[in-house]
Design an enzyme around this catalytic site. Sequence first.
Site, PDB file in Angstrom:
ATOM      1  CG  HIS A  61       8.205  24.083  29.545  1.00 22.14           C
ATOM      2  ND1 HIS A  61       8.074  24.111  28.174  1.00 22.14           N
ATOM      3  CD2 HIS A  61       7.577  25.194  29.990  1.00 22.14           C
ATOM      4  CE1 HIS A  61       7.392  25.182  27.819  1.00 22.14           C
ATOM      5  NE2 HIS A  61       7.066  25.853  28.914  1.00 22.14           N
ATOM      6  CG  HIS A  63       5.480  28.957  32.928  1.00 23.45           C
ATOM      7  ND1 HIS A  63       5.900  30.017  32.143  1.00 23.45           N
ATOM      8  CD2 HIS A  63       5.297  27.915  32.072  1.00 23.45           C
ATOM      9  CE1 HIS A  63       5.960  29.629  30.865  1.00 23.45           C
ATOM     10  NE2 HIS A  63       5.596  28.352  30.797  1.00 23.45           N
ATOM     11  CG  ASN A  95       6.122  33.416  30.969  1.00 16.51           C
ATOM     12  OD1 ASN A  95       6.746  32.652  31.694  1.00 16.51           O
ATOM     13  ND2 ASN A  95       4.886  33.153  30.573  1.00 16.51           N
ATOM     14  CE  LYS A 146       9.974  29.650  26.069  1.00 17.79           C
ATOM     15  NZ  LYS A 146       8.930  29.677  27.074  1.00 17.79           N
ATOM     16  CG  HIS A 181       5.958  29.270  22.783  1.00 14.38           C
ATOM     17  ND1 HIS A 181       5.075  28.860  23.760  1.00 14.38           N
ATOM     18  CD2 HIS A 181       5.204  29.498  21.679  1.00 14.38           C
ATOM     19  CE1 HIS A 181       3.842  28.838  23.257  1.00 14.38           C
ATOM     20  NE2 HIS A 181       3.898  29.229  21.990  1.00 14.38           N
ATOM     21  CG  HIS A 237       5.376  23.851  24.196  1.00 13.77           C
ATOM     22  ND1 HIS A 237       5.679  24.587  23.084  1.00 13.77           N
ATOM     23  CD2 HIS A 237       5.257  24.742  25.206  1.00 13.77           C
ATOM     24  CE1 HIS A 237       5.737  25.858  23.413  1.00 13.77           C
ATOM     25  NE2 HIS A 237       5.494  25.982  24.693  1.00 13.77           N
ATOM     26  CG  ASP A 310       4.075  24.757  29.192  1.00 12.19           C
ATOM     27  OD1 ASP A 310       4.430  25.650  29.992  1.00 12.19           O
ATOM     28  OD2 ASP A 310       3.621  24.999  28.054  1.00 12.19           O
ATOM     29  CG  HIS A 314      -2.953  31.043  34.183  1.00  6.24           C
ATOM     30  ND1 HIS A 314      -2.216  32.188  34.010  1.00  6.24           N
ATOM     31  CD2 HIS A 314      -2.557  30.187  33.207  1.00  6.24           C
ATOM     32  CE1 HIS A 314      -1.408  32.035  32.968  1.00  6.24           C
ATOM     33  NE2 HIS A 314      -1.592  30.822  32.468  1.00  6.24           N
ATOM     34  N   GLY A 330      -2.731  27.830  29.735  1.00  6.29           N
ATOM     35  CA  GLY A 330      -1.817  27.037  30.561  1.00  6.29           C
ATOM     36  C   GLY A 330      -2.566  26.322  31.671  1.00  6.29           C
TER      37      GLY A 330
HETATM   38  O1  DOR Z   1       0.026  27.446  27.863  1.00  2.77           O
HETATM   39  C1  DOR Z   1       0.941  28.262  28.038  1.00  2.77           C
HETATM   40  N1  DOR Z   1       1.118  28.893  29.221  1.00  2.77           N
HETATM   41  N2  DOR Z   1       1.761  28.519  27.010  1.00  2.77           N
HETATM   42  C2  DOR Z   1       2.679  29.492  27.099  1.00  2.77           C
HETATM   43  O2  DOR Z   1       3.416  29.655  26.171  1.00  2.77           O
HETATM   44  C3  DOR Z   1       2.771  30.355  28.293  1.00  2.77           C
HETATM   45  C4  DOR Z   1       2.288  29.648  29.477  1.00  2.77           C
HETATM   46  C5  DOR Z   1       2.093  30.559  30.667  1.00  2.77           C
HETATM   47  O3  DOR Z   1       3.056  31.228  31.067  1.00  2.77           O
HETATM   48  O4  DOR Z   1       1.002  30.568  31.237  1.00  2.77           O
HETATM   49 ZN    ZN Z   2       5.607  27.275  29.036  1.00  2.00          ZN
HETATM   50 ZN    ZN Z   3       5.425  27.869  25.568  1.00  2.00          ZN
END
Ligand code: DOR
Ligand code: ZN
Ligand code: ZN
Length: 448
Positions: A61, A63, A95, A146, A181, A237, A310, A314, A330
């Site tokens: 998990h 990103h 995403n 997903k 999710h 999660h 996860d 950002h 996130g």
């Molecule tokens: O905390 C999160 N961040 N939950 C999510 O479902 C998306 C993820 C993100 O892509 O930043």
């Molecule tokens: Zn995630």
């Molecule tokens: Zn998620």
Amino acid sequence: MIVDSLLSNAKAYLNREIVDCNLAIENGKIFKIGKEAHMPQADETTNLRNLLVLPGLIDAHVHLRDEGKAYKEDFYTGTAAAAAGGVTTVLDMPNNAPVTMSAETLRNRMKIAEKKALVDIGFYSEFPASTDEIASIVAEGAMAFKLFMACQIGGLNIDDDSALENAFSKVSELNVPVVVHAEDRALLATAEEKLKKRRHHDAAAFLEAHSENVELKAIERLLKLGAKTKARLHICHVTTSTGLAAVAEAKKAGRAVTCEVTPNHLLLSSEDFKRYGSLFAIMPPLRSSNHIEALWRGVTDGWVDIIGSDHAPHTLKEKTASSIWEVKVGVPGLETTLPLMLTMVHKNRLGLATMVDLLSEKPARLFNLTDRGRIDKGKRADLVVLDFNRKFKVDAAKFHSKAKYSPYNGWELQGKPVKTFVNGLLTMDEGEILAKAGSGEILRRNHA
Ligand code: DOR
Ligand code: ZN
Ligand code: ZN
């Protein structure tokens, strides 16, 4: 025969035991495990001086962003963070900008990643609008689909049960899992709207919107669709006692469902979120202690299948907007997962064998990564070398990720990854990245 390299004086985690041994590596694979006298000659020998060696982590998990979101993270910085954290395989969430949801977007992402990766990367795809496209995405090598239920991201209408049913039937035929999710869009949107109207925009409002029921409702809906279609479901999660209980019941009934928890939901609480604010905003949110205890019980009793970070980077600016509704949710996690879990092992919260199951063995099994997840002859030489007793303070400013903040900043942890081998290559040494961009491989789903 002269092999590529030899790791001598290792204490390696083999078959649920710690064994004093040497590891010979040839062509990126473990060629032989044995006592010194029986080892082949090698071009290069590294003396591990009795450090503990575990299978590299498989983080299902992550990103990694890149492309249109490269300002948050890119394949190089994200996989550098992975290597620094002892993670040798990551599965990348869809995403992105553009959203990964077609053979073309997937192929393009693989092409960009190939030149930058330091660890192996497999890719998820969101569901496309038309189920006819599912087969071509699978053929391109997607690891799984997903399904993001909290708002509309992919092509499939998440409010339409019959559309979901069709898509699930299709992936079930192709024997590809669906990772989800699980938060109910409609419940969430209604609650959010109400709170915004009342001008509630703090952590408490976010927690109220992302209620326990929002998770439970989505999980129950999914389990029904799963039972109908026989799709293999993996719930990302899980954060609530009731959500986890629903998954456990489905498992007891023999259904093809697995689940994940994150270190964040095990180690941080909704009280922390209220106290420290937006930096701790994640989705689903942090929960109260009764839920945290239920997740820990799930971990120790075996209802939880895997731990995933996860890792959701950002910019600091995106994390510090004044209204919680504007804050990007996130936090980065690749560089803290293993030390956090090792610290829990030291605190007797978690057994070492359970930890390795959750971080390496079971993710390999779940995603059919048959060549990794364990230290064994013939497996890939994906290894993390630990200084098991070393204490250190988390310093997010030194992260390899572009996201240089962490809810754990300043925490004193015990147990540090000091070397990471990916496919036999020493990729990270004492926090330094030694491998070249592109040394990691792109994974395509193994259908054998
Ligand atoms: O905390 C999160 N961040 N939950 C999510 O479902 C998306 C993820 C993100 O892509 O930043
Ligand atoms: Zn995630
Ligand atoms: Zn998620």
